[in-house]
Design an enzyme around this catalytic site. Structure first.
Site, PDB file in Angstrom:
ATOM      1  N   LYS A 420       0.947  -1.166   0.628  1.00 50.41           N
ATOM      2  CA  LYS A 420       0.237   0.285  -0.354  1.00 50.41           C
ATOM      3  C   LYS A 420       0.928   1.022   0.075  1.00 50.41           C
ATOM      4  O   LYS A 420       0.379   2.539   0.044  1.00 50.41           O
ATOM      5  CB  LYS A 420      -0.826  -0.203   1.506  1.00 50.41           C
ATOM      6  N   LEU A 460      -2.527 -13.334   4.987  1.00 50.97           N
ATOM      7  CA  LEU A 460      -3.705 -14.278   5.131  1.00 50.97           C
ATOM      8  C   LEU A 460      -3.192 -14.601   7.122  1.00 50.97           C
ATOM      9  O   LEU A 460      -2.882 -15.004   7.305  1.00 50.97           O
ATOM     10  CB  LEU A 460      -3.616 -15.116   4.732  1.00 50.97           C
ATOM     11  N   THR A 483     -16.114  -4.665  -1.008  1.00 51.00           N
ATOM     12  CA  THR A 483     -16.054  -3.068  -1.046  1.00 51.00           C
ATOM     13  C   THR A 483     -16.480  -2.736  -2.840  1.00 51.00           C
ATOM     14  O   THR A 483     -16.707  -1.440  -3.448  1.00 51.00           O
ATOM     15  CB  THR A 483     -14.885  -2.219  -0.522  1.00 51.00           C
TER      16      THR A 483
END
Length: 636
Positions: A420, A460, A483
């Protein structure tokens, strides 16, 4: 009552001497039948000779069967090797009888009880093989049938009609408590399709339809293919899930117990098996040298990544392991885990990376040589609403630990980053990118500390990941919340992530950003459907999936490389080093100092504006901070 009786006898095995006596009686009966066959079922032979020869044959049979040990086998588990032993024993018996007949004729003439017609011996040999093997297989089949009638069994298909499939079939057949009844094989090889193996038909994958499942009442499919391509596994399981079948998988042969497969090792397919790539395996003997007799400090040691790094590091011959975190309950849990394992020289310290004085005190006390910095705020929506906290932990916290590491001459500092941070669209990712930039700026500043960054995707099962959320939603009956229908993410397991971190620390020479070839990204919507089916439920009949819309700062696709970066290979094909673009160190340091001087009263827009001025590629998505991008770039 019958079930209780069968449960009791299933725990017991017949005495090997009782089995030997049974086999001898079978040999005696077949000897009598051999006489009848020899004389065309006419009683035209001397019964007195037969009566005298039977004890002799029984003694000879005992010698033959004991010599091969056929009586030691458990009858209900009779297999190929047991059958071979019986054949060998029967041939030894026939050989002894022939030899004794030859000698008796030479020494005693034709009237000796040891004189047996050669035709009777050969007929007897064939009957022994037939009756001894047949009786054992009959008892095995009878026992299996009775126990299956009492215990509930599920009809299953075995995917793979090769060697692994045959071993799986044998394991199921030999385990009366397996609860499985194999009704067919599935295979892609057209040469096998339509043929039968052990009287069980091999089907093509296209033949497995709803009607087929209904006809044969199939409940499960066991995938028994060694080294199956993960992409192929994902395709197979997806099609089987769509048919409402449960899917199990046979583990790799190297993990079989003593080289033998047991039914208990056949497990349900897990989400980790469906990542669409081979799991990373690193075997580097240099790791032991890297951590041998070293003081190792881990920040964020109570988190999902930090705690796993602690576990991995504890396997080496460390001098001392220092666990630092401000979450006391979680830190206590990992401390107790190590205590129960009897591990020593592990200290758990409650401390906040934002408190530089406290961090300096810890470094001064323990003098760590290797630091893993995993402490961070990582929840995208929360950090979007609380940018000050993201800056204070992800940037200032990293700066504090890094500066103290330089001060105390730490050998290696490993920063745990995230995908990210690449072309960030949210506050969390942007602050992690700034943390990356800061440790990059520290390279070559007249100190010996090597700064290394590891960057990977979603983990995970980690705290805050989508898997635990989906599990909780399934337990409540749904719906699962996604989403966006097209949203994708890279995934890896916690052990993989931490193995990569440890390897980076050993491999790195300072200044690198290590990225991991994580294969193809996984579509979250498909992941949600697979989790529903893995839970034994149906989508959408039992549990539905609800599309909620992108959260503030969230983007549909993640990346592992920023614009202007490319990679160079390392010794491991799955690990690469990002070639970072030019960094203006003076500008970055000034920007970071400005950010870390911001107080909690500063407005979020002002904080994010400062972040954007430092990270020009940071473009907000679905966020209130998009106004800053429009202001800075009217073309947006």
């Amino acid at each position: 009552m019958l079930e209780n009786f069968l449960n009791k006898i299933s725990q017991r095995y017949a005495s090997k001497w009782l089995v030997l006596l049974f086999d001898i009686m079978v040999v005696s009966a077949s000897f009598f039948i051999a006489y009848l066959i020899r004389y065309n079922f006419q009683l035209d032979f001397d019964f007195s000779i037969l009566i005298k020869q039977i004890p002799y044959v029984m003694i000879t049979a005992a010698i033959s069967l004991i010599s091969v040990g056929s009586y030691k086998g458990v009858v209900r588990f009779t297999g190929f090797k047991d059958i071979i032993n019986v054949i060998i024993g029967a041939n030894i018996l026939a050989t002894i009888l022939i030899c004794c007949t030859f000698l008796s004729r030479k020494l005693f003439g034709d009237d000796s009880i040891f004189n047996i017609s050669g035709s009777i011996i050969y007929i007897h040999l064939l009957l022994n093989i037939l009756f001894l093997i047949g009786s054992k297989l009959f008892i095995k089949s009878l026992y299996t049938q009775i126990t299956q009638d009492v215990h509930k069994t599920a009809n299953v298909l075995i995917f793979g009609a090769g060697n692994s499939g045959m071993l799986t079939y044998d394991a199921i057949q030999n385990d009366t408590k397996s609860g499985f009844q194999v009704v067919g094989f599935i295979d892609d090889d057209e040469r096998k399709i339509g043929k039968k193996i052990n009287l069980i038909k091999v089907y093509g994958f296209d033949e497995i339809t709803y009607d087929f499942i209904k006809k044969y009442k199939v409940e499960d499919v066991i995938i028994s293919i060694q080294n199956i391509d993960p992409t192929r596994l994902l395709q197979i399981t997806g099609n089987l899930f769509a048919l409402g079948l449960k899917v199990k998988i046979v583990p790799p042969v190297q993990s079989w117990i003593d080289g033998d497969l047991s039914v208990g090792q056949i497990k349900e397919v897990k989400i980790e098996d469906l990542l669409g790539r081979e799991p990373i395996n690193i075997k580097n003997p240099d790791l032991e040298d890297q951590y041998d007799n070293k003081v190792i400090l881990i920040t964020g040691a109570a988190g999902s990544i930090g705690s796993e790094i602690c576990r991995k590091a504890s396997l080496y011959n460390y001098k001392k392991l220092i666990l630092v975190d401000n979450a006391e309950s979680a830190l206590y849990d990992i401390q107790q885990e190590f205590k129960q394992q009897g591990l020593k020289h592990i200290d758990a310290i409650v401390a906040d990376v934002r408190n530089k004085t406290r961090i300096d005190q810890i470094f001064n006390q323990y003098k760590p040589k290797i630091v893993f910095h995993a402490a961070a705020y990582k929840h995208v929506p929360l950090m979007e609403n609380n940018p000050f906290e993201a800056v204070s932990v992800n940037i200032e916290g990293t700066k504090n630990v890094a500066d103290v590491a330089v001060k105390h001459s730490v050998d290696k500092f490993v920063l745990i980053s995230t995908d990210k941070a690449v072309n960030p669209t949210n506050v969390m990712g942007a602050t992690k990118r700034i943390a990356e930039l800061y440790v990059t700026c520290l390279k070559g500043k007249g100190h010996n500390t090597k700064f290394i960054t590891t960057r990977f995707g979603n983990v995970l099962g980690s705290n805050g990941s989508v898997i635990p959320l989906f599990k909780k939603q399934i337990e409540k009956g749904g719906p699962l919340t996604v989403t966006h229908k097209e949203i994708t993410r890279f995934f890896m397991t916690i052990p993989e992530a931490c193995q990569l971190v440890l390897e980076a620390a050993a491999m790195g020479n300072g200044g690198e950003i290590f990225v991991f070839d994580m294969g193809e990204p996984v579509k979250i919507f498909n992941l949600a459907k697979n989790m529903i089916i893995l839970s034994g439920l149906r989508y959408p009949e039992d549990v539905d999936i609800k599309i909620t819309g992108l959260r503030p700062g969230e983007k549909i696709y993640e990346e592992l490389l920023a614009d202007g970066e490319n990679t160079k290979k390392t010794y491991h094909e799955k690990i690469m080093i990002a070639k970072s673009r030019f960094v203006d160190i003076d500008k970055v340091e000034k920007g970071i100092n400005k950010l870390t001087s911001i107080n909690s009263l500063t407005q979020p827009l002002e904080i994010v504006s400062s972040i954007k001025s430092l990270i020009p590629e940071y473009i907000s998505n679905n966020s209130t901070y998009e106004v800053l991008d429009t202001k800075n770039n009217p073309n947006l």
